[in-house]
Design a protein around this motif. Structure first.
Motif, PDB file in Angstrom:
ATOM      1  N   THR A 178       6.105  -2.223  -0.591  1.00 44.49           N
ATOM      2  CA  THR A 178       4.307  -2.129  -0.398  1.00 44.49           C
ATOM      3  C   THR A 178       3.738  -3.336   0.334  1.00 44.49           C
ATOM      4  O   THR A 178       4.646  -4.357   1.102  1.00 44.49           O
ATOM      5  N   ARG A 179       3.014  -2.409   1.205  1.00 42.89           N
ATOM      6  CA  ARG A 179       1.678  -3.753   1.694  1.00 42.89           C
ATOM      7  C   ARG A 179       1.794  -5.172   1.280  1.00 42.89           C
ATOM      8  O   ARG A 179       2.411  -5.976   1.805  1.00 42.89           O
TER       9      ARG A 179
ATOM     10  N   THR B 292       5.312   1.566   1.806  1.00 46.30           N
ATOM     11  CA  THR B 292       5.191   1.264   3.742  1.00 46.30           C
ATOM     12  C   THR B 292       5.686   2.337   3.834  1.00 46.30           C
ATOM     13  O   THR B 292       6.778   3.338   3.366  1.00 46.30           O
TER      14      THR B 292
END
Length: 132
Positions: free
Chosen positions: A52-53, A105
């Motif tokens: 993920t970010r 992402t």
């Protein structure tokens, strides 16, 4: 889809031990390090992990009673082994698979959605304290 508990027990005793050496190198897989909430023992569990970010989303295939999940939620030290790196993780939270898909992402989102686990995902954030 939830994987039956018998398969989970078999995987914990047999498959996980064999897979630990290769999972950190395969896309969508990693080895989660966690500490037993009762025993204090260190465990290494191969899992489906997606970036993920600011951390990772981990699909929960064996349900909320999974030992690894309960250990992480209990707040013990947690880290992810991925490509010869150990990444400390904090702030575990459970969310729906669909909600977590929005955090994954874009490069990994389609791969994430292909897995038939529909219950939930555990989302963790990278710790500010990193290790080499």
């Amino acid at each position: 889809m939830r994987v039956p508990r018998e398969i989970a027990r078999f995987n914990r005793r047999v498959t996980n031990r064999a897979a630990q050496s290769i999972t950190p190198w395969l896309p969508g897989l990693g080895t989660l390090q966690h500490v037993g909430r009762k025993s204090g023992r260190r465990y290494r569990t191969p899992l489906l992990v997606f970036p993920t970010r600011d951390g990772f989303a981990i699909l929960i295939g064996y349900g909320p009673e999974s030992d690894w999940l309960q250990n992480v939620l209990a707040g013990g030290a947690t880290a992810l082994e991925k490509r010869n790196r150990t990444i400390p993780l904090v702030n575990p939270r459970i969310c729906s698979k669909a909600d977590a898909a929005n955090l994954v992402t874009p490069a990994f989102r389609t791969f994430y959605r292909l897995f038939p686990y529909n219950e939930a995902a555990l989302v963790l954030t990278r710790s500010a304290h990193t290790s080499p």
